[in-house]
Design a protein around this motif. Structure first.
Motif, PDB file in Angstrom:
ATOM      1  N   VAL A   2      10.648   5.745  -3.163  1.00 32.75           N
ATOM      2  CA  VAL A   2      10.922   7.138  -2.799  1.00 32.75           C
ATOM      3  C   VAL A   2      11.846   7.714  -3.851  1.00 32.75           C
ATOM      4  O   VAL A   2      12.865   7.112  -4.172  1.00 32.75           O
ATOM      5  CB  VAL A   2      11.601   7.203  -1.413  1.00 32.75           C
ATOM      6  N   ASP A   3      11.466   8.871  -4.385  1.00 23.76           N
ATOM      7  CA  ASP A   3      12.297   9.446  -5.438  1.00 23.76           C
ATOM      8  C   ASP A   3      12.298  10.972  -5.339  1.00 23.76           C
ATOM      9  O   ASP A   3      11.247  11.603  -5.477  1.00 23.76           O
ATOM     10  CB  ASP A   3      11.730   9.003  -6.806  1.00 23.76           C
ATOM     11  N   GLY A   4      13.448  11.517  -5.035  1.00 28.67           N
ATOM     12  CA  GLY A   4      13.609  12.969  -5.157  1.00 28.67           C
ATOM     13  C   GLY A   4      13.162  13.795  -3.965  1.00 28.67           C
ATOM     14  O   GLY A   4      12.961  14.997  -4.105  1.00 28.67           O
ATOM     15  N   TYR A   5      12.989  13.198  -2.799  1.00 25.25           N
ATOM     16  CA  TYR A   5      12.666  13.985  -1.598  1.00 25.25           C
ATOM     17  C   TYR A   5      13.206  13.277  -0.360  1.00 25.25           C
ATOM     18  O   TYR A   5      13.342  12.047  -0.351  1.00 25.25           O
ATOM     19  CB  TYR A   5      11.146  14.221  -1.486  1.00 25.25           C
ATOM     20  N   PRO A   6      13.545  14.066   0.694  1.00 25.50           N
ATOM     21  CA  PRO A   6      13.995  13.435   1.931  1.00 25.50           C
ATOM     22  C   PRO A   6      12.833  12.684   2.568  1.00 25.50           C
ATOM     23  O   PRO A   6      11.707  13.207   2.615  1.00 25.50           O
ATOM     24  CB  PRO A   6      14.415  14.621   2.822  1.00 25.50           C
ATOM     25  N   TRP A   7      13.139  11.481   3.034  1.00 24.64           N
ATOM     26  CA  TRP A   7      12.056  10.609   3.516  1.00 24.64           C
ATOM     27  C   TRP A   7      12.460   9.898   4.805  1.00 24.64           C
ATOM     28  O   TRP A   7      13.614   9.512   4.975  1.00 24.64           O
ATOM     29  CB  TRP A   7      11.733   9.599   2.415  1.00 24.64           C
ATOM     30  N   VAL A   8      11.505   9.784   5.711  1.00 26.14           N
ATOM     31  CA  VAL A   8      11.712   9.043   6.958  1.00 26.14           C
ATOM     32  C   VAL A   8      10.529   8.103   7.161  1.00 26.14           C
ATOM     33  O   VAL A   8       9.376   8.488   6.923  1.00 26.14           O
ATOM     34  CB  VAL A   8      11.852   9.997   8.169  1.00 26.14           C
ATOM     35  N   VAL A  45       0.849  -1.206   0.000  1.00 26.30           N
ATOM     36  CA  VAL A  45       0.000   0.000   0.000  1.00 26.30           C
ATOM     37  C   VAL A  45       0.881   1.251   0.000  1.00 26.30           C
ATOM     38  O   VAL A  45       0.701   2.180  -0.800  1.00 26.30           O
ATOM     39  CB  VAL A  45      -0.941  -0.006   1.225  1.00 26.30           C
ATOM     40  N   LEU A  46       1.880   1.256   0.880  1.00 26.96           N
ATOM     41  CA  LEU A  46       2.744   2.440   1.017  1.00 26.96           C
ATOM     42  C   LEU A  46       3.543   2.713  -0.258  1.00 26.96           C
ATOM     43  O   LEU A  46       3.824   3.869  -0.571  1.00 26.96           O
ATOM     44  CB  LEU A  46       3.686   2.262   2.210  1.00 26.96           C
ATOM     45  N   VAL A  90       5.045   6.916  -4.144  1.00 25.17           N
ATOM     46  CA  VAL A  90       5.161   7.408  -5.525  1.00 25.17           C
ATOM     47  C   VAL A  90       4.221   8.600  -5.717  1.00 25.17           C
ATOM     48  O   VAL A  90       4.594   9.637  -6.276  1.00 25.17           O
ATOM     49  CB  VAL A  90       4.826   6.284  -6.537  1.00 25.17           C
ATOM     50  N   PHE A  91       3.021   8.466  -5.203  1.00 17.29           N
ATOM     51  CA  PHE A  91       1.998   9.528  -5.300  1.00 17.29           C
ATOM     52  C   PHE A  91       2.478  10.815  -4.626  1.00 17.29           C
ATOM     53  O   PHE A  91       2.211  11.922  -5.101  1.00 17.29           O
ATOM     54  CB  PHE A  91       0.715   9.007  -4.628  1.00 17.29           C
ATOM     55  N   ALA A  92       3.198  10.670  -3.509  1.00 19.00           N
ATOM     56  CA  ALA A  92       3.649  11.839  -2.719  1.00 19.00           C
ATOM     57  C   ALA A  92       4.545  12.766  -3.525  1.00 19.00           C
ATOM     58  O   ALA A  92       4.571  13.980  -3.299  1.00 19.00           O
ATOM     59  CB  ALA A  92       4.384  11.368  -1.463  1.00 19.00           C
ATOM     60  N   LYS A  93       5.276  12.208  -4.482  1.00 20.42           N
ATOM     61  CA  LYS A  93       6.259  12.991  -5.242  1.00 20.42           C
ATOM     62  C   LYS A  93       5.638  14.205  -5.924  1.00 20.42           C
ATOM     63  O   LYS A  93       6.266  15.253  -6.048  1.00 20.42           O
ATOM     64  CB  LYS A  93       6.936  12.085  -6.275  1.00 20.42           C
ATOM     65  N   ARG A  94       4.370  14.092  -6.337  1.00 19.81           N
ATOM     66  CA  ARG A  94       3.739  15.197  -7.075  1.00 19.81           C
ATOM     67  C   ARG A  94       3.533  16.434  -6.207  1.00 19.81           C
ATOM     68  O   ARG A  94       3.265  17.514  -6.726  1.00 19.81           O
ATOM     69  CB  ARG A  94       2.408  14.737  -7.680  1.00 19.81           C
ATOM     70  N   LEU A 111      13.687  -0.984   3.479  1.00 20.82           N
ATOM     71  CA  LEU A 111      14.421  -0.937   2.209  1.00 20.82           C
ATOM     72  C   LEU A 111      13.483  -1.127   1.026  1.00 20.82           C
ATOM     73  O   LEU A 111      13.681  -0.549  -0.040  1.00 20.82           O
ATOM     74  CB  LEU A 111      15.527  -2.000   2.203  1.00 20.82           C
ATOM     75  N   PHE A 112      12.465  -1.948   1.225  1.00 21.61           N
ATOM     76  CA  PHE A 112      11.448  -2.105   0.181  1.00 21.61           C
ATOM     77  C   PHE A 112      10.783  -0.753  -0.102  1.00 21.61           C
ATOM     78  O   PHE A 112      10.659  -0.329  -1.249  1.00 21.61           O
ATOM     79  CB  PHE A 112      10.409  -3.153   0.621  1.00 21.61           C
TER      80      PHE A 112
END
Ligand code: BES
Ligand code: MN
Ligand code: ZN
Length: 492
Positions: A448-454, A348-349, A354-358, A442-443
């Motif tokens: 995650v692409d192009g933004y800092p993520w925790v 789900v995540l 991926v959606f968050a990137k926009r 890690l999965f």
């Protein structure tokens, strides 16, 4: 929240109340405000302390009989020898509120001598936490047996803007946590993906936020084959809900909060064992935390932009359910071999990340009851904190510390990645029992692409299967406080 919180600038000794709570450190001294209160008690407090009947240890309580007026009862609560923080003030006040509920006093006034802003915020949170109840589905108690529920809690504080700001912040977070806790406690047949839409709509309406909802059709259009594979075993419409709070400049990059919202996790075809399976109604706690945080942020109105994204469905066993060995495609094009249908949260995540990137996140933080392994590793003591951007991880760790929701950093070294390599797809969704929480993180990172993520693994901290003393078993309100602190820090 059924409790009303109030601030008082009056003198505790001159206040009429059914219950005066006095929070004291280890080996307390009879300072001037205590001497003033003690006048109404005929010196009982001083004698009690001198005889060492009350020593101020953490969680220690002692009830004294008060007078005919002023305080009718006085409850001494110890906070131990540790430093006064938001968390220690919260804990002591929660202990007091639980006592007040048992006594049926209906109201309480709380004095913590020398409380600073952090302590005031903690007291508001503690009063709410200790009095919280979920009564929606139970018959009302017969009138004659009923004890008054704790309806009002008043906190003594100095008459200053700083104190009022801290108090208001405490109330805001408490209201947010009440939403998260209620959603967590609601059984799976009451809390459904549609419930997240309803709650999201209410929050949006109250605080002028934008609400966007994606259903199965919209998610299919977005190519969210990973999320949808989890939802294919349930007739319930899965929902992706977005709440946008715009408090900052139009072009300011937002803080993005993401939550796993499994309204029930049976494990799917890789079905879970029966014992304790009912606790899997809490598998939406990450999403509940996002909703609670958005409520608190709507009240606090920080000058930043915040986007909350939740993905909600139910992981079920059925003839249409995804099977072990199936390969699905996420919205970034990556293919995933589903080895274990019980590792559904990451599926789900994946599409949510991926959606968050926009939204061009300044930082994105997800919270999920993701792995049983984090419960084994950290128990109820700490949130598992993962991320590849060290500065983002550090900010989240200190946010959690301030919120009284401690986190602990976990490694995400490349070496572990071998465990999630697939023979037929780009990735597989489980990496075996070893380092289960790390391979899950890690999965997620693959999406995650192009933004800092925790990533916050809250499987051990969002709810508790045992009474923790200051709060009963059930939902804890984590990670609402951490989310709010990250946003507040971003606003500074
Ligand atoms: N929701 C569970 C994780 C969980 C377990 C939360 C216990 C709270 C308490 C998650 O979906 C899950 O089932 N994870 C599996 C992953 C495994 C199959 C790789 C787990 O942890 O066993
Ligand atoms: Mn699962
Ligand atoms: Zn799950």
């Amino acid at each position: 929240m059924s409790l009303s919180l109030h601030a008082s600038y009056a003198s505790p000794a001159d206040t009429d109340t059914p219950l005066l709570v006095v929070i004291l450190p280890q080996n307390p001294l009879m300072t001037a405000p205590l001497v003033a209160i003690d006048a109404n008690l005929g010196g009982a407090m001083a004698r009690t302390i001198a005889r060492r009947d009350f020593r101020g240890a953490r969680d220690e309580t002692l009830l004294l009989v008060g007078g005919d007026s002023g305080a009718l009862r006085v409850l001494l609560v110890g906070r131990g020898s540790v430093a006064l923080t938001r968390a220690t003030a919260r804990r002591a006040t929660a202990i007091a509120a639980r006592q007040a509920v048992k006594l049926g006093t209906g109201a309480m006034h709380v004095l913590l001598p020398d409380a600073d802003g952090e302590a005031i915020e903690g007291m508001a949170l503690g009063a709410a936490a200790g009095s919280w109840e979920y009564r929606d589905l139970r018959a009302p108690v017969a009138e004659k047996e009923q004890r008054a529920t704790l309806a009002n809690a008043t906190i003594f504080m100095s008459d200053s803007d700083a104190a009022r700001t801290s108090f208001d912040a405490g109330v805001a977070v408490a209201e947010g946590q009440a939403i998260a806790k209620r959603l967590g406690m609601m059984p799976g047949n009451y809390c459904t993906p549609d419930t997240f839409v309803e709650v999201g709509r209410e929050i949006a309406a109250r605080h002028g936020m934008t609400l966007t909802v994606l259903g199965r059709a919209e998610m299919t259009h977005e190519g969210m084959g990973s999320f949808l594979s989890v939802a294919q075993g349930t007739p319930e419409e899965p929902k992706l809900v977005v709440l946008e709070y715009r408090g900052g400049a139009v072009d300011a990059q937002p803080v993005v909060l993401i939550g796993k919202g499994l309204c029930f996790d049976s494990g799917g075809i890789s079905i879970k064992p029966a014992p304790d399976m009912e606790w899997m109604k809490y598998d939406m706690s990450g999403a509940g935390g996002v909703m609670g945080a958005m409520e608190a942020i709507g009240r606090l109105k920080p000058p930043v932009n915040v986007v909350g994204i939740i993905g909600s469905t139910t992981n079920m066993v059925s003839g249409t359910a995804v099977k072990p060995g199936d390969v699905v495609r996420a919205s970034n094009g990556k293919t995933i071999e589903v080895i274990n249908t019980d590792a559904e949260g990451r599926l789900v995540l994946a599409d949510l990340l991926v959606f968050a990137k926009r939204f061009h996140p300044a930082i994105a933080i997800d919270a999920a009851t993701l792995t049983g392994a984090i419960v084994i590793g950290l128990g109820s003591g700490a949130v598992g904190v993962f991320g590849s951007d060290q500065s983002a991880v550090d900010r989240v760790l200190s946010a959690g510390e301030r919120a009284g929701e401690r986190g602990w950093p976990m490694p995400m070294w490349d070496e572990y990645k071998d465990q999630i390599k697939s023979e037929v797809a780009d990735l597989k969704n489980t990496g075996g029992r070893a380092a289960g929480s790390i391979t899950a993180a890690l999965f997620l990172q693959e999406f995650v692409d192009g933004y800092p993520w925790v990533h916050l693994d809250v499987a051990g901290t969002a709810y508790s299967q045992t009474d923790l003393g200051w709060i009963p078993k059930g939902p804890t309100g984590t990670p609402v406080g951490t989310f709010v602190e990250i946003v507040r820090a971003h606003a500074r």
